[in-house]
Design an enzyme around this catalytic site. Structure first.
Site, mmCIF file in Angstrom:
data_model
loop_
_atom_site.group_PDB
_atom_site.id
_atom_site.type_symbol
_atom_site.label_atom_id
_atom_site.label_comp_id
_atom_site.label_asym_id
_atom_site.label_seq_id
_atom_site.Cartn_x
_atom_site.Cartn_y
_atom_site.Cartn_z
ATOM 1 N N ALA A 65 0.868 -1.174 0.000
ATOM 2 C CA ALA A 65 0.000 0.000 0.000
ATOM 3 C C ALA A 65 0.907 1.227 0.000
ATOM 4 O O ALA A 65 2.069 1.148 0.411
ATOM 5 C CB ALA A 65 -0.891 -0.024 1.226
ATOM 6 N N GLY A 109 0.579 -4.855 1.027
ATOM 7 C CA GLY A 109 -0.648 -4.903 0.231
ATOM 8 C C GLY A 109 -0.426 -5.562 -1.126
ATOM 9 O O GLY A 109 -1.376 -6.095 -1.719
ATOM 10 N N GLU A 112 -0.788 -9.139 -0.442
ATOM 11 C CA GLU A 112 -2.215 -9.375 -0.164
ATOM 12 C C GLU A 112 -3.045 -9.351 -1.447
ATOM 13 O O GLU A 112 -3.967 -10.147 -1.620
ATOM 14 C CB GLU A 112 -2.721 -8.322 0.833
ATOM 15 C CG GLU A 112 -2.087 -8.507 2.203
ATOM 16 C CD GLU A 112 -2.429 -7.379 3.159
ATOM 17 O OE1 GLU A 112 -2.050 -6.226 2.868
ATOM 18 O OE2 GLU A 112 -3.078 -7.639 4.182
ATOM 19 N N GLU A 132 4.851 -5.013 7.127
ATOM 20 C CA GLU A 132 4.148 -3.909 7.798
ATOM 21 C C GLU A 132 4.643 -3.671 9.220
ATOM 22 O O GLU A 132 4.595 -2.548 9.726
ATOM 23 C CB GLU A 132 2.640 -4.177 7.838
ATOM 24 C CG GLU A 132 1.949 -4.077 6.485
ATOM 25 C CD GLU A 132 1.873 -5.377 5.711
ATOM 26 O OE1 GLU A 132 2.662 -6.298 5.991
ATOM 27 O OE2 GLU A 132 1.022 -5.474 4.813
HETATM 28 N N1 CO8 Z 1 4.640 3.192 -0.668
HETATM 29 C C1 CO8 Z 1 5.053 4.351 -1.202
HETATM 30 N N2 CO8 Z 1 6.199 4.470 -1.912
HETATM 31 C C2 CO8 Z 1 6.940 3.367 -2.081
HETATM 32 C C3 CO8 Z 1 6.568 2.115 -1.548
HETATM 33 C C4 CO8 Z 1 5.346 2.051 -0.816
HETATM 34 N N3 CO8 Z 1 4.888 0.898 -0.302
HETATM 35 N N4 CO8 Z 1 7.518 1.219 -1.876
HETATM 36 C C5 CO8 Z 1 8.445 1.863 -2.586
HETATM 37 N N5 CO8 Z 1 8.116 3.172 -2.721
HETATM 38 C C6 CO8 Z 1 8.847 4.215 -3.427
HETATM 39 C C7 CO8 Z 1 10.075 4.641 -2.657
HETATM 40 O O1 CO8 Z 1 9.728 5.584 -1.666
HETATM 41 C C8 CO8 Z 1 10.920 5.225 -3.761
HETATM 42 O O2 CO8 Z 1 10.429 6.525 -4.066
HETATM 43 P P1 CO8 Z 1 11.466 7.765 -4.262
HETATM 44 O O3 CO8 Z 1 12.243 7.380 -5.491
HETATM 45 O O4 CO8 Z 1 10.558 8.922 -4.437
HETATM 46 O O5 CO8 Z 1 12.302 7.792 -3.024
HETATM 47 C C9 CO8 Z 1 10.601 4.318 -4.958
HETATM 48 O O6 CO8 Z 1 9.369 3.696 -4.647
HETATM 49 C C10 CO8 Z 1 11.648 3.247 -5.186
HETATM 50 O O7 CO8 Z 1 11.835 2.550 -3.974
HETATM 51 P P2 CO8 Z 1 13.275 2.321 -3.304
HETATM 52 O O8 CO8 Z 1 14.203 3.410 -3.657
HETATM 53 O O9 CO8 Z 1 13.046 2.055 -1.850
HETATM 54 O O10 CO8 Z 1 13.712 0.978 -4.055
HETATM 55 P P3 CO8 Z 1 14.677 -0.164 -3.525
HETATM 56 O O11 CO8 Z 1 14.940 -1.054 -4.685
HETATM 57 O O12 CO8 Z 1 15.854 0.430 -2.804
HETATM 58 O O13 CO8 Z 1 13.833 -0.958 -2.408
HETATM 59 C C11 CO8 Z 1 11.863 -2.034 -1.550
HETATM 60 C C12 CO8 Z 1 12.698 -1.692 -2.794
HETATM 61 C C13 CO8 Z 1 12.628 -3.013 -0.643
HETATM 62 C C14 CO8 Z 1 10.583 -2.709 -2.038
HETATM 63 C C15 CO8 Z 1 11.539 -0.759 -0.750
HETATM 64 O O14 CO8 Z 1 11.018 0.210 -1.630
HETATM 65 C C16 CO8 Z 1 10.543 -0.943 0.362
HETATM 66 O O15 CO8 Z 1 10.903 -1.467 1.421
HETATM 67 N N6 CO8 Z 1 9.275 -0.535 0.174
HETATM 68 C C17 CO8 Z 1 8.246 -0.582 1.164
HETATM 69 C C18 CO8 Z 1 7.763 -1.994 1.360
HETATM 70 C C19 CO8 Z 1 6.679 -2.024 2.424
HETATM 71 O O16 CO8 Z 1 6.918 -1.730 3.576
HETATM 72 N N7 CO8 Z 1 5.454 -2.437 2.035
HETATM 73 C C20 CO8 Z 1 4.342 -2.509 2.944
HETATM 74 C C21 CO8 Z 1 3.555 -1.261 2.890
HETATM 75 S S1 CO8 Z 1 2.280 -1.202 4.129
HETATM 76 C C22 CO8 Z 1 1.020 -2.112 3.499
HETATM 77 O O17 CO8 Z 1 1.083 -2.595 2.403
HETATM 78 C C23 CO8 Z 1 -0.180 -2.289 4.373
HETATM 79 C C24 CO8 Z 1 -1.354 -2.793 3.555
HETATM 80 C C25 CO8 Z 1 -2.588 -2.864 4.341
HETATM 81 C C26 CO8 Z 1 -2.911 -1.610 5.043
HETATM 82 C C27 CO8 Z 1 -4.277 -1.696 5.534
HETATM 83 C C28 CO8 Z 1 -4.548 -0.689 6.624
HETATM 84 C C29 CO8 Z 1 -5.931 -0.789 7.167
#
Ligand code: CO8
Length: 258
Positions: A65, A109, A112, A132
């Site tokens: 998400a 997400g 999921e 998460e």
């Molecule tokens: N949300 C927003 N932006 C994201 C996300 C995300 N989930 N994942 C990556 N991005 C963005 C980064 O911020 C980055 O943007 P920018 O270039 O502007 O800085 C761009 O995408 C590229 O990402 P990275 O530079 O981090 O790329 P890497 O190759 O270094 O890393 C990863 C890749 C490991 C996937 C890393 O991006 C990461 O850890 N992402 C987040 C993963 C995460 O934590 N996902 C879970 C999110 S929470 C969720 O899904 C909850 C769902 C249910 C919620 C329900 C609530 C009721």
């Protein structure tokens, strides 16, 4: 309808949705999810479409998400909009089969969403996780429930509590994905599976999907009873007569969805 965050195309009877927010690794924001649900619901009632494939990019199916969109939300914002609840409920309600073709990250997400599909074909580059916990939350689109049912308590607990990811091989061993293919062949394999499904009788496919999904909602004896009722009802279809006649006559069945 023009979409900003997904690409949509059809190949014969198969509808293909490609998640397309490359700059954020297909992070699932409200707009993207709204578009995805809109297209799924459109195809669910479109006669020309018989199977749906959802995919992302080589780098990411979806990295979760959209964290930046979620960060400022209050409890009341989340409660009132119930947005993720609607994502779960509306995708679960799609009656036609949906295949997830996953390469790269399927996190949070994203994992999921893949699990909301009917089965997952993974590229050897796929990585699945529920990270998460690192953000101070837990899965919220069914992840705690579906991952536990699909891979068992121990792995689901470890993944959700530590945030550890699974690679494609572990995901296949654990039963999370139906099979792993070389990344270069992912789309061809997913489309081939979708085309194979599209050749069957659509109502029988839909009844089979519904019946398998009952396995997650009921006891074994009630599930078997449900299966028996649906199975009997299939003998009222023309497609059952055609399918069995075609076997005896050593020819390909010509199903007519009747
Ligand atoms: N949300 C927003 N932006 C994201 C996300 C995300 N989930 N994942 C990556 N991005 C963005 C980064 O911020 C980055 O943007 P920018 O270039 O502007 O800085 C761009 O995408 C590229 O990402 P990275 O530079 O981090 O790329 P890497 O190759 O270094 O890393 C990863 C890749 C490991 C996937 C890393 O991006 C990461 O850890 N992402 C987040 C993963 C995460 O934590 N996902 C879970 C999110 S929470 C969720 O899904 C909850 C769902 C249910 C919620 C329900 C609530 C009721």
């Amino acid at each position: 309808m023009t979409y900003q965050n997904i690409l949509v195309k059809t190949e014969g009877p198969v509808g293909l949705i490609t998640l397309n927010r490359p700059k954020s690794l297909n992070a699932l924001n409200a707009e993207l999810l709204g578009e995805l649900i809109d297209q799924l619901e459109t195809w669910d009632v479109a006669d020309a479409i018989r199977c749906i494939v959802i995919t992302g990019s080589d780098r990411a199916f979806a990295a979760g998400a959209d964290i930046k969109e979620m960060q400022p939300q209050s409890y009341m914002d989340m409660y009132k909009s119930n947005f993720f609840g609607q994502v779960n409920d509306r995708i679960s309600a799609i009656r036609k089969p949906i295949i997830a073709a996953v390469a790269g990250w399927a996190l949070g997400g994203g994992c999921e969403l893949a699990m909301l599909c009917d089965f997952i074909i993974a590229a050897d580059t796929a990585k699945f996780g529920q990270p998460e916990i690192n953000l101070g939350v837990m899965p919220g689109i069914g992840g705690t429930q579906r991952l536990t049912r699909f891979v068992g308590k121990s792995k689901a607990m470890e993944m959700c509590l530590t945030g550890r990811n699974m690679d494609a091989a572990e995901a296949e061993r654990s039963g999370l994905v139906s099979r792993v293919v070389p990344a270069a062949e992912l789309m061809a394999e997913a489309m081939k599976a979708a085309q194979a499904i599209a050749e069957k009788s659509l109502p029988i496919v839909m009844m089979t999907k519904e019946t398998i999904n009952r396995a997650y909602e009921t006891t074994l004896s009630e599930g078997v009873r449900f299966e028996r009722r649906v199975f009997h009802s299939m003998f009222a279809t023309e497609d059952q007569k055609e399918g069995m006649a075609a076997f005896s006559e050593k020819r390909k069945a010509g199903f007519r969805d009747r």
